[in-house]
Design a protein around this motif. Structure first.
Motif, short mmCIF file in Angstrom:
data_model
loop_
_atom_site.label_atom_id
_atom_site.label_comp_id
_atom_site.label_asym_id
_atom_site.label_seq_id
_atom_site.Cartn_x
_atom_site.Cartn_y
_atom_site.Cartn_z
N GLY A 84 0.87 -1.17 0.00
CA GLY A 84 0.00 0.00 0.00
C GLY A 84 0.90 1.22 0.00
N PHE A 85 0.62 2.16 0.89
CA PHE A 85 1.47 3.34 1.03
C PHE A 85 2.88 2.91 1.38
CE2 PHE A 85 3.60 6.32 3.85
CZ PHE A 85 3.61 7.45 3.06
N ASN A 86 3.85 3.54 0.75
CA ASN A 86 5.25 3.33 1.07
C ASN A 86 5.90 4.69 1.26
OD1 ASN A 86 6.46 0.31 0.47
ND2 ASN A 86 4.50 0.72 -0.53
N GLY A 87 6.67 4.83 2.32
CA GLY A 87 7.35 6.08 2.59
C GLY A 87 7.31 6.38 4.06
N PRO A 88 7.83 7.53 4.44
CA PRO A 88 7.84 7.89 5.86
C PRO A 88 6.44 8.27 6.33
CG PRO A 88 8.78 9.66 4.56
CD PRO A 88 8.50 8.52 3.62
N SER A 89 6.14 7.90 7.57
CA SER A 89 4.85 8.25 8.16
C SER A 89 5.03 8.43 9.66
CB SER A 89 3.82 7.14 7.88
OG SER A 89 2.52 7.58 8.20
N THR A 90 4.17 9.24 10.25
CA THR A 90 4.21 9.52 11.68
C THR A 90 3.04 8.81 12.36
OG1 THR A 90 5.21 11.67 11.26
CG2 THR A 90 4.21 11.34 13.43
N PHE A 91 3.37 8.14 13.47
CA PHE A 91 2.39 7.41 14.25
C PHE A 91 2.46 7.88 15.70
CE2 PHE A 91 3.59 4.74 10.76
CZ PHE A 91 2.46 4.04 10.40
N GLY A 92 1.30 8.02 16.32
CA GLY A 92 1.23 8.30 17.75
C GLY A 92 0.57 7.13 18.44
N PHE A 93 1.08 6.77 19.60
CA PHE A 93 0.52 5.66 20.37
C PHE A 93 0.29 6.14 21.80
CE2 PHE A 93 3.24 3.91 17.10
CZ PHE A 93 2.44 2.94 16.52
N THR A 94 -0.94 6.03 22.26
CA THR A 94 -1.26 6.31 23.65
C THR A 94 -1.35 4.98 24.36
OG1 THR A 94 -2.50 8.28 23.00
CG2 THR A 94 -2.88 7.43 25.23
N THR A 95 -0.58 4.83 25.43
CA THR A 95 -0.58 3.57 26.15
C THR A 95 -1.41 3.69 27.43
OG1 THR A 95 1.51 4.15 27.23
CG2 THR A 95 1.64 2.79 25.25
N ALA A 96 -1.94 2.55 27.83
CA ALA A 96 -2.68 2.42 29.08
C ALA A 96 -2.20 1.13 29.71
CB ALA A 96 -4.18 2.39 28.82
N GLY A 97 -1.31 1.25 30.68
CA GLY A 97 -0.71 0.06 31.26
C GLY A 97 0.15 -0.63 30.24
N ASP A 98 -0.12 -1.91 30.00
CA ASP A 98 0.70 -2.69 29.08
C ASP A 98 0.02 -2.85 27.71
OD1 ASP A 98 -1.33 -4.43 29.78
OD2 ASP A 98 0.00 -6.16 30.02
N ARG A 99 -0.91 -1.94 27.40
CA ARG A 99 -1.61 -2.01 26.12
C ARG A 99 -1.68 -0.63 25.47
NH1 ARG A 99 -6.74 -5.57 27.27
NH2 ARG A 99 -6.54 -6.27 25.14
N VAL A 100 -2.12 -0.63 24.22
CA VAL A 100 -2.28 0.62 23.47
C VAL A 100 -3.77 0.95 23.42
CG1 VAL A 100 -2.08 1.65 21.16
CG2 VAL A 100 -0.21 0.25 22.06
N SER A 101 -4.09 2.17 23.83
CA SER A 101 -5.51 2.59 23.78
C SER A 101 -5.83 3.35 22.51
CB SER A 101 -5.87 3.45 25.00
OG SER A 101 -5.09 4.62 25.03
N LEU A 102 -4.81 3.95 21.89
CA LEU A 102 -5.03 4.70 20.66
C LEU A 102 -3.79 4.70 19.80
CD1 LEU A 102 -6.82 6.61 18.91
CD2 LEU A 102 -5.87 8.51 20.25
N MET A 103 -3.95 4.34 18.53
CA MET A 103 -2.91 4.46 17.53
C MET A 103 -3.38 5.50 16.53
SD MET A 103 -1.37 1.52 15.02
CE MET A 103 -1.84 1.80 13.31
N THR A 104 -2.59 6.55 16.34
CA THR A 104 -2.96 7.64 15.46
C THR A 104 -1.96 7.73 14.32
OG1 THR A 104 -3.87 8.85 17.34
CG2 THR A 104 -3.48 10.11 15.33
N ILE A 105 -2.45 7.77 13.11
CA ILE A 105 -1.61 7.94 11.93
C ILE A 105 -1.86 9.35 11.41
CG2 ILE A 105 -1.00 7.08 9.63
CD1 ILE A 105 -2.38 4.40 10.51
N THR A 106 -0.80 10.16 11.38
CA THR A 106 -0.99 11.57 11.05
C THR A 106 -0.16 12.04 9.86
OG1 THR A 106 0.71 12.23 12.63
CG2 THR A 106 -1.58 12.23 13.40
N GLY A 107 0.75 11.29 9.43
CA GLY A 107 1.58 11.79 8.33
C GLY A 107 2.49 10.76 7.79
#
Length: 107
Positions: A84-107
């Protein structure tokens, strides 16, 4: 980079790179979500559908180039590969304990 990246985020990256949907989904909290450029997919069914069509289903790989951790939020820039998309991208991850509550793809 794994010495900088929190364990839940590293597990998510590892599952992605292995193409392991079950392990990818297991990293999210029960009410976890993916925000892909403003489109939000919340809960296991919605995340599965999104991933099958646009993430693991496209054989995405993530090669982290930079990582920044600020409290519960980890921001990474990764070189994205796959069918699919190939190239650089920015990801944000909000953690809650030992898990991820939100993965955000912004760029």
């Amino acid at each position: 980079m794994s010495d900088v990246v929190p364990s839940p985020v590293q597990r998510l990256i590892d599952a992605t790179n292995a193409g392991d949907t079950a392990a990818f989904l297991a990293v999210f909290t029960e009410d976890g979500a993916v925000d892909d450029w403003g489109r939000t997919f919340r809960g296991v069914d919605a995340i599965t559908g999104w991933s099958d069509a646009e993430f693991i289903g496209k054989q995405v790989t993530l090669d982290i180039t930079t990582a920044d951790v600020s409290g519960q939020v980890t921001t990474i820039v990764a070189q994205v590969g796959g069918n699919g998309f190939n190239g650089p991208s920015t990801f944000g991850f909000t953690t809650a304990g030992d898990r991820v509550s939100l993965m955000t793809i912004t760029g």
